[in-house]
Design an enzyme around this catalytic site. Structure first.
Site, PDB file in Angstrom:
ATOM      1  N   LYS A 287      13.959   4.552   2.591  1.00 60.54           N
ATOM      2  CA  LYS A 287      13.542   5.874   3.096  1.00 60.54           C
ATOM      3  C   LYS A 287      14.718   6.520   3.800  1.00 60.54           C
ATOM      4  CE  LYS A 287       8.595   5.248   3.951  1.00 60.54           C
ATOM      5  NZ  LYS A 287       7.948   6.314   3.185  1.00 60.54           N
TER       6      LYS A 287
ATOM      7  N   HIS B 104      10.305  -0.932   0.389  1.00 55.21           N
ATOM      8  CA  HIS B 104      10.780   0.425   0.080  1.00 55.21           C
ATOM      9  C   HIS B 104      11.087   1.226   1.352  1.00 55.21           C
ATOM     10  CE1 HIS B 104       6.580   1.683   0.678  1.00 55.21           C
ATOM     11  NE2 HIS B 104       7.021   2.937   0.761  1.00 55.21           N
TER      12      HIS B 104
ATOM     13  N   HIS C 147       6.975  -3.561   6.360  1.00 62.64           N
ATOM     14  CA  HIS C 147       7.698  -2.311   6.615  1.00 62.64           C
ATOM     15  C   HIS C 147       8.106  -2.092   8.076  1.00 62.64           C
ATOM     16  CE1 HIS C 147       6.558  -1.542   2.591  1.00 62.64           C
ATOM     17  NE2 HIS C 147       5.335  -1.111   2.831  1.00 62.64           N
TER      18      HIS C 147
HETATM   19  C1  BG6 Z   1       2.810   0.554   0.816  1.00 65.79           C
HETATM   20  C2  BG6 Z   1       1.491   0.062   1.358  1.00 65.79           C
HETATM   21  O1  BG6 Z   1       3.729  -0.519   0.712  1.00 65.79           O
HETATM   22  O2  BG6 Z   1       3.339   1.554   1.674  1.00 65.79           O
HETATM   23  C3  BG6 Z   1       0.520   1.223   1.457  1.00 65.79           C
HETATM   24  O3  BG6 Z   1       0.956  -0.954   0.511  1.00 65.79           O
HETATM   25  C4  BG6 Z   1       1.108   2.362   2.267  1.00 65.79           C
HETATM   26  O4  BG6 Z   1      -0.706   0.796   2.016  1.00 65.79           O
HETATM   27  C5  BG6 Z   1       2.516   2.714   1.770  1.00 65.79           C
HETATM   28  O5  BG6 Z   1       0.253   3.479   2.153  1.00 65.79           O
HETATM   29  C6  BG6 Z   1       3.191   3.681   2.733  1.00 65.79           C
HETATM   30  O6  BG6 Z   1       4.442   4.061   2.261  1.00 65.79           O
HETATM   31  P1  BG6 Z   1       4.707   5.540   1.724  1.00 65.79           P
HETATM   32  O7  BG6 Z   1       6.168   5.555   1.428  1.00 65.79           O
HETATM   33  O8  BG6 Z   1       3.852   5.668   0.489  1.00 65.79           O
HETATM   34  O9  BG6 Z   1       4.291   6.463   2.795  1.00 65.79           O
END
Ligand code: BG6
Length: 453
Positions: free
Chosen positions: A169, A165, A227
């Site tokens: 962003k 994801h 990520h």
């Molecule tokens: C997720 C992780 O994919 O991304 C989490 O599993 C993390 O641990 C999160 O907190 C962070 O992404 P965002 O977009 O929620 O800040």
């Protein structure tokens, strides 16, 4: 009723990811009218009725701020299928329930998702079917390769989307505009002018009842392997000729193929002890419910990497992510070198320029050196900053748009998924053999004091 074009089938629909992130993203997408005519089918082992599922969908859409006639219609159309995602017969039954072209979203742990893909081997997939798999993709390098081999037997690569994801962003996507629509940055975007790049995603969140997943994954796999390496790919890649999925993802893959741990380093790891964050007391990680302290799982991980090519030779890329960190930073910092010569007569001790792309809040900051207010020959550090408008869609909304329109641009390609495991494996193996000390930091602090941030 309008004919349904796409059927989004969520496997693992009773789970937390579906409620917290996927459905709110779908709702925003429907409200923005950017997708095709959609039905949302929930599939899981729970003995729910269509009505129970519709209520979950309605609540999650509302939580994501989506409303309106289109949204209500998708809620009315939503249906529930009781299914075991690892059974071929149940997968066939679920696909038969689709009125549109299916997009199967595996909101399942990696091993169950792999078993579910294996179950699809004996099930004919309708033309145009898309498979979307959540991170982590596989549980290690070999697992990712094996899963890729299996997926190749099911569908062409273009129809497989490995979800990250962070690629949805808006600030991460801003890197494209910033780098490739401005001559001033691209000319200095290399080892001649850049001293160091830091990609940091520290969060105030603690474990948040996720021991079942997190205590096995840890910060390195949860955040860096997926990520942050995607962000590195966008920062380090060569300019693509178009934003076609093949061009963009091909250039990211090339940069990541050149990426490895800085020779002689194996990263750093730590976990938090009891502390307070934003006035909230947090127990020590080892005492959190469901944690097995003997596993030695890290909640803060840092790797120092290099991208071994002409553009980036020897520039350190430091990737770091931690939980329960006070004054948490989420940003990409491009630290430029000092000028080769400062004219004598200009005084002061200015910092070298740096560009800060903040991933939360959405903000860009350029720190430069200018002549001082009082004495024109005394230098001062000045910051130019701009805030971005919040995006219409959440990151999940953005990646779901790609899944539902069959465009893999914002998903991870198969070779990149394997590369990301290859990059972290030497550190991961050393950490598992306990060859790198597991340090400690108090929850709410900025990390182990010796790390110096
Ligand atoms: C997720 C992780 O994919 O991304 C989490 O599993 C993390 O641990 C999160 O907190 C962070 O992404 P965002 O977009 O929620 O800040």
């Amino acid at each position: 009723m309008t004919d349904v074009q796409r059927s989004l089938v969520i496997l693992g629909a009773a789970g937390d990811l579906t409620r917290r992130l996927l459905l709110p993203g779908v709702g925003q997408l429907v409200a923005s009218d950017r997708g095709e005519v959609l039905e949302v089918i929930g599939a899981d082992q729970e003995d729910w009725t269509d009505e129970v599922w519709r209520e979950r969908v309605r609540a999650a859409f509302a939580a994501g701020g989506a409303s309106g006639e289109r949204v209500d219609e998708v809620v009315r159309r939503a249906r529930w299928v009781r299914a075991d995602a690892t059974s071929s017969a149940d997968m066939a039954k679920t696909l038969a329930a689709c009125h549109g072209v299916p997009a199967l979203y595996f909101a399942l742990p990696p091993r169950v998702a792999a078993a579910s893909c294996a179950a699809l081997r004996s099930v004919p997939l309708p033309a145009g079917t898309v498979l979307a798999l959540e991170k982590p993709f596989g549980a290690d390098y070999e697992g990712a390769r094996e899963l890729n081999r299996l997926l190749q037997t099911l569908l062409p690569e273009q129809q497989v989307q490995r979800v990250d994801h962070f690629l949805g962003k808006s600030t991460v996507l801003n890197l494209l505009g910033l780098r490739f629509a401005n001559r001033i940055f691209e000319r200095s975007w290399n080892a001649d002018d850049v001293e160091r790049v830091e990609i940091t995603y520290d969060e105030a969140l603690g474990l948040e009842d996720r021991a079942g997943y997190y205590d096995k994954a840890g910060a390195l796999v949860d955040m860096i392997q997926s990520h942050l390496l995607q962000v590195l790919g966008l920062v380090a890649m060569e300019p693509p000729s178009s934003l076609d999925a093949e061009d963009l993802r091909g250039n990211m893959a090339q940069a990541l193929r050149a990426c490895r741990l800085r020779p002689g380093t194996l990263g750093r790891r730590a976990r938090y002890t009891a502390g307070t964050i934003d006035g909230r007391p947090l127990p020590s990680y080892a005492d959190e419910h469901g944690v097995d302290p003997a596993r030695g799982t890290e909640m803060l991980a840092e790797l120092e990497l290099v991208v071994d090519n002409w553009r980036w030779a020897s520039v350190p890329f430091v990737l770091r992510s931690g939980k329960a960190v006070g004054r948490a930073r989420k940003d990409v910092v491009v630290q430029f070198k000092h000028v080769p010569h400062l004219p004598t007569g200009l005084t002061g001790h200015p910092r070298a320029s740096r560009l800060v792309i903040s991933l939360e809040p959405d903000r860009l900051e350029l720190d430069v050196v200018l002549n001082g207010k009082h004495d024109p020959f005394e230098l001062e550090d000045i910051s130019f900053a701009a805030d971005f408008h919040p995006p219409d869609l959440s990151a999940y909304g953005e990646v779901l748009h790609g899944i539902l329109t069959g465009d893999p641009l914002l998903s991870v390609s198969g070779d990149v998924a394997e590369e990301c495991w290859r990059i972290v494996t030497p550190a991961l193996d050393a950490w598992r053999r306990d060859e790198v000390p597991l340090e400690e930091y108090a929850a709410g602090s900025s990390g182990p004091p010796s790390w110096g941030r």
